[in-house]
Motif scaffolding. Structure first.
Motif, PDB file in Angstrom:
ATOM      1  N   ALA A  81       0.840  -1.207   0.000  1.00 42.87           N
ATOM      2  CA  ALA A  81       0.000   0.000   0.000  1.00 42.87           C
ATOM      3  C   ALA A  81       0.876   1.259   0.000  1.00 42.87           C
ATOM      4  O   ALA A  81       0.585   2.219  -0.723  1.00 42.87           O
ATOM      5  CB  ALA A  81      -0.930  -0.008   1.202  1.00 42.87           C
ATOM      6  N   ALA A  82       1.949   1.254   0.775  1.00 39.22           N
ATOM      7  CA  ALA A  82       2.856   2.411   0.812  1.00 39.22           C
ATOM      8  C   ALA A  82       3.536   2.616  -0.535  1.00 39.22           C
ATOM      9  O   ALA A  82       3.702   3.750  -0.998  1.00 39.22           O
ATOM     10  CB  ALA A  82       3.896   2.223   1.913  1.00 39.22           C
ATOM     11  N   LEU A  83       3.937   1.525  -1.188  1.00 43.32           N
ATOM     12  CA  LEU A  83       4.545   1.632  -2.516  1.00 43.32           C
ATOM     13  C   LEU A  83       3.554   2.196  -3.528  1.00 43.32           C
ATOM     14  O   LEU A  83       3.924   2.985  -4.409  1.00 43.32           O
ATOM     15  CB  LEU A  83       5.068   0.272  -2.976  1.00 43.32           C
ATOM     16  CG  LEU A  83       6.304  -0.249  -2.253  1.00 43.32           C
ATOM     17  CD1 LEU A  83       6.574  -1.689  -2.647  1.00 43.32           C
ATOM     18  CD2 LEU A  83       7.507   0.627  -2.531  1.00 43.32           C
ATOM     19  N   ASN A  84       2.281   1.798  -3.418  1.00 45.64           N
ATOM     20  CA  ASN A  84       1.248   2.340  -4.301  1.00 45.64           C
ATOM     21  C   ASN A  84       1.063   3.830  -4.072  1.00 45.64           C
ATOM     22  O   ASN A  84       0.986   4.609  -5.035  1.00 45.64           O
ATOM     23  CB  ASN A  84      -0.083   1.618  -4.090  1.00 45.64           C
ATOM     24  CG  ASN A  84      -0.197   0.384  -4.937  1.00 45.64           C
ATOM     25  OD1 ASN A  84       0.134   0.407  -6.107  1.00 45.64           O
ATOM     26  ND2 ASN A  84      -0.649  -0.692  -4.345  1.00 45.64           N
ATOM     27  N   VAL A  85       0.978   4.242  -2.820  1.00 49.25           N
ATOM     28  CA  VAL A  85       0.824   5.669  -2.514  1.00 49.25           C
ATOM     29  C   VAL A  85       2.013   6.452  -3.054  1.00 49.25           C
ATOM     30  O   VAL A  85       1.849   7.492  -3.695  1.00 49.25           O
ATOM     31  CB  VAL A  85       0.648   5.889  -0.997  1.00 49.25           C
ATOM     32  CG1 VAL A  85       0.762   7.357  -0.635  1.00 49.25           C
ATOM     33  CG2 VAL A  85      -0.681   5.318  -0.532  1.00 49.25           C
TER      34      VAL A  85
END
Length: 130
Positions: A81-85
């Motif tokens: 999720a952090a990589l997507n953000v």
């Protein structure tokens, strides 16, 4: 006979770690030869330093993704999720700075494809969690 089956997420994180690490090495040490970004109106020396900072960040990201590929459960979900953000913020900033920098269409296509694959990996992990 034992077969090794890797999850889609693990394969993608490992592939991205190699891409980011390799791209970071290239940006850090061969900045002038491989630069895709051309700043308009900014001295070349500043542009080179900015690319080298970006290269060092890519190396760090590559190492972190390589370490994260072995995570499971909630830590893996949070990492993806952090990589997507981070990826969507990167795309947003590239569009915002469109007046100041000239980017190849290949950069945008590659970034969008990476985001889509990371979204599929996030969906896979959410399904596996249930």
């Amino acid at each position: 006979m034992r077969t090794l089956s890797k999850s889609f997420t693990k394969v993608i994180l490992q592939l991205y770690s190699y891409i980011f690490f390799g791209g970071g090495i290239l940006l850090l040490f061969f900045t002038k030869q491989i630069s895709l970004i051309t700043f308009v109106g900014v001295p070349a020396k500043i542009t080179i330093v900015i690319h080298q900072f970006l290269g060092s960040a890519y190396i760090l990201l590559g190492v972190m993704m390589y370490i994260a590929k072995n995570l499971k459960g909630k830590p893996l979900l949070i990492t993806i999720a952090a990589l997507n953000v981070m990826g969507f913020v990167n795309l947003y900033l590239a569009f915002v700075f469109n007046q100041l920098i000239i980017l190849s269409i290949v950069y945008f296509i590659f970034s969008v494809l990476m985001q889509l694959v990371l979204l599929f990996a996030l969906i896979e992990q959410i399904k596996n969690k249930k």
